[in-house]
Design a protein around this motif. Structure first.
Motif, short mmCIF file in Angstrom:
data_model
loop_
_atom_site.label_atom_id
_atom_site.label_comp_id
_atom_site.label_asym_id
_atom_site.label_seq_id
_atom_site.Cartn_x
_atom_site.Cartn_y
_atom_site.Cartn_z
N LYS A 105 7.29 -24.74 43.25
CA LYS A 105 8.12 -24.16 42.18
C LYS A 105 7.91 -24.86 40.83
O LYS A 105 7.96 -24.24 39.78
CB LYS A 105 9.61 -24.20 42.56
N ASP A 106 7.68 -26.19 40.86
CA ASP A 106 7.46 -26.90 39.59
C ASP A 106 6.16 -26.44 38.94
O ASP A 106 6.09 -26.23 37.72
CB ASP A 106 7.40 -28.42 39.83
N VAL A 107 5.13 -26.28 39.76
CA VAL A 107 3.84 -25.82 39.22
C VAL A 107 3.98 -24.38 38.72
O VAL A 107 3.47 -24.01 37.67
CB VAL A 107 2.73 -25.93 40.29
N GLN A 108 4.73 -23.59 39.47
CA GLN A 108 4.93 -22.19 39.06
C GLN A 108 5.64 -22.12 37.69
O GLN A 108 5.24 -21.36 36.81
CB GLN A 108 5.75 -21.46 40.12
N THR A 109 6.67 -22.94 37.53
CA THR A 109 7.41 -22.97 36.25
C THR A 109 6.49 -23.40 35.11
O THR A 109 6.50 -22.83 34.02
CB THR A 109 8.61 -23.94 36.36
N PHE A 110 5.67 -24.41 35.40
CA PHE A 110 4.70 -24.91 34.42
C PHE A 110 3.77 -23.77 33.98
O PHE A 110 3.54 -23.54 32.78
CB PHE A 110 3.90 -26.05 35.08
N GLY A 120 0.86 -12.08 38.67
CA GLY A 120 0.87 -11.94 40.12
C GLY A 120 0.38 -13.21 40.79
O GLY A 120 0.97 -13.70 41.76
N ARG A 121 -0.69 -13.78 40.26
CA ARG A 121 -1.25 -15.00 40.84
C ARG A 121 -0.29 -16.18 40.67
O ARG A 121 -0.11 -17.00 41.57
CB ARG A 121 -2.61 -15.31 40.18
N ILE A 122 0.34 -16.25 39.50
CA ILE A 122 1.31 -17.35 39.27
C ILE A 122 2.48 -17.23 40.24
O ILE A 122 2.94 -18.23 40.81
CB ILE A 122 1.81 -17.35 37.80
N MET A 123 2.95 -16.02 40.45
CA MET A 123 4.11 -15.85 41.33
C MET A 123 3.77 -16.19 42.79
O MET A 123 4.66 -16.43 43.60
CB MET A 123 4.67 -14.41 41.24
N ALA A 124 2.47 -16.22 43.08
CA ALA A 124 2.05 -16.56 44.45
C ALA A 124 1.92 -18.08 44.65
O ALA A 124 1.68 -18.54 45.77
CB ALA A 124 0.71 -15.88 44.78
N HIS A 180 1.98 -7.74 39.45
CA HIS A 180 3.22 -7.36 38.76
C HIS A 180 2.90 -6.60 37.47
O HIS A 180 2.80 -7.19 36.41
CB HIS A 180 4.02 -8.61 38.40
N LEU A 181 2.69 -5.32 37.58
CA LEU A 181 2.43 -4.53 36.36
C LEU A 181 3.76 -3.92 35.92
O LEU A 181 4.24 -2.97 36.53
CB LEU A 181 1.39 -3.45 36.63
N PRO A 182 4.38 -4.48 34.88
CA PRO A 182 5.70 -3.96 34.51
C PRO A 182 5.59 -2.55 33.95
O PRO A 182 4.62 -2.21 33.28
CB PRO A 182 6.18 -4.94 33.44
#
Ligand code: SAM
Length: 423
Positions: free
Chosen positions: A163-168, A155-159, A131-133
């Motif tokens: 969902k809880d871990v992603q939000t963290f 990018g890695r986080i969005m993968a 995700h390069l804005p």
């Protein structure tokens, strides 16, 4: 006039940094955060286990964490999506073993990927989207290296599928952005520091995430087998998703007249996570935003009206902004009245301030307004704010947040906790 007697028992001046950032409270910086001990005391003194506690300006979610920890049900909302992200992360304990595994997988991947990409201009990944804005403001704030590493990280986080871990992880990501950018660290205003060497992204993320992993473990243990009942919204405080007469307590610290600064303040996260397209539109959603049109606003507090008239002789624009602020806060109090049970209470933490050398007596205005709406006084506390935790100061001329050295004087070295009861 409100009592000038200061109640030292509400200062929490002996609370150490470790105590004020216990559990998940230290996950993310946030301006004008509550001291958790203050929120906890208000909750314990005004509710029973199982009661519904609401914070319509929840910010980073201090009230919500304390509500959960004290065995009450929580509802919080904030117009700022960055606040919603932080509050979600802070109120969601994750099974420590699972979190550790997921976090280590992300960290290991990033370490290898960032080393592999070293010196390359183009970012690629075989396993997920990068995700390069493309926003020009990202180029303004971040050097190329940080920009690329952060894009890989996001990018890695969005993968991450949980969902809880992603939000963290997004909360951790958000909290390192300021350090990794050219933004002057001490400033809450968006100011570039030409001499700053922005922090390396991976190391910052590693440290921040590991710190948070420890805090999650503490939170997980504290919650134990208790069932958490917590709803978090991204709604306006004037439109709460709660039934009439459903809440026992509101605990909140509302924004001040110049609260649109929250939009500026969180623009780095907003830009990276796609929350902000237009900063102007974003700002307009905040209470008291002076970017809105003037109207004929029906203020029910005589003091509010007098203050606006006095301000108008000094600065028309500020007078319009203040009038709108008082009016919008009046609407918020009406909404609090709607959702509270009869006998339920609203605890509002607010300080007075100065604008163009006019005293803005928020405390008295709020009491007057709430009395007209159908509340009566329960307890009015004036508390000292110990200097070590004085969050921000306001410049006397503009009323805006300023660095302490630049501010003409402390904006609110004392503040009120106004506890009003629904009649
Ligand atoms: C003083 S802060 C609250 C800080 C919070 N007590 C904490 O501990 O983090 C005020 C909050 O009001 C929010 N706010 C401003 N306008 C709002 C609106 N119209 N509806 C809901 N929240 C709003 C801001 O985004 C900000 O997070």
């Amino acid at each position: 006039m409100l009592s000038q007697e200061v109640d030292d028992s509400w200062s929490f001046k002996d609370a150490t940094r470790t105590e004020t950032s216990y559990l998940t409270h230290g996950y993310h910086r946030y301006p004008a955060k509550f001291i958790p001990q203050l929120a906890a005391r208000v909750i314990r003194e005004n509710t029973q286990a199982g009661d519904l506690v609401c914070d319509p300006f929840m910010g980073s979610g201090t009230t919500l964490v304390e509500t959960i920890v004290n065995g009450r049900r929580a509802y919080g909302t904030d117009i700022n999506p960055v606040a919603v992200l932080i509050a979600r992360a802070k109120t969601t304990p994750i099974e420590p073993g699972k979190l550790k595994r997921e976090v280590e997988a992300v960290l290991q991947y990033l370490k290898a990927a960032i080393v592999r990409q070293e010196g390359q201009a183009l970012l690629t990944s075989e396993t997920f989207d990068v995700h390069l804005p493309s926003h020009s403001r990202i180029d303004y704030w971040f050097p190329e290296k940080q920009k690329h590493d952060l894009a890989l990280m996001l990018g890695r986080i969005m993968a991450v599928s949980d969902k809880d871990v992603q939000t963290f992880l997004l909360c951790s990501f958000s909290n390192i952005l300021k350090g990794c950018s050219r933004w002057i660290m001490k400033s809450v205003k968006p100011t570039i520091d030409k001499h700053k060497i922005p922090a390396p992204a991976y190391q910052s993320f590693l440290l921040q995430t590991r710190r948070m992993v420890k805090k999650n473990e503490e939170f997980w243990r504290t919650i134990g087998s208790h069932k958490i009942d917590c709803i978090i919204d991204n709604r306006d405080a004037r439109n709460l998703a709660l039934e009439n007469n459903s809440a026992q307590l509101v605990v909140t610290s509302p924004p001040y007249v110049t609260s649109y600064e929250y939009a500026d303040l969180h623009q780095l996260t907003g830009l990276w996570l796609g929350y902000v397209d237009s900063l102007k539109e974003f700002r307009a959603k905040f209470i008291g935003s002076i970017q809105k049109e003037d109207g004929d606003l029906d203020l029910c507090s005589p003091l509010a009206k007098e203050t606006v008239v006095e301000l108008r002789t000094k600065d028309k624009r500020e007078a319009t902004g203040t009038e709108r602020y008082f009016f919008e806060m009046q609407q918020c109090f009406e909404e609090m009245h709607r959702v509270l049970k009869k006998g339920g209470r609203a605890a509002i933490v607010i300080g007075d301030t100065d604008l163009k050398k006019v005293k803005i007596r928020n405390g008295e205005v709020f009491i007057e307004t709430m009395e007209k709406i159908g509340f009566k006084k329960h307890q009015i506390i004036k508390r000292p704010i110990p200097s070590k935790i004085l969050p921000l100061t306001r410049d006397e001329k503009t009323g805006k947040f300023a660095r302490t050295a630049n501010a003409d004087r402390m904006a609110y070295p004392t503040e009120y906790i106004i506890i009003m009861e629904k009649i």
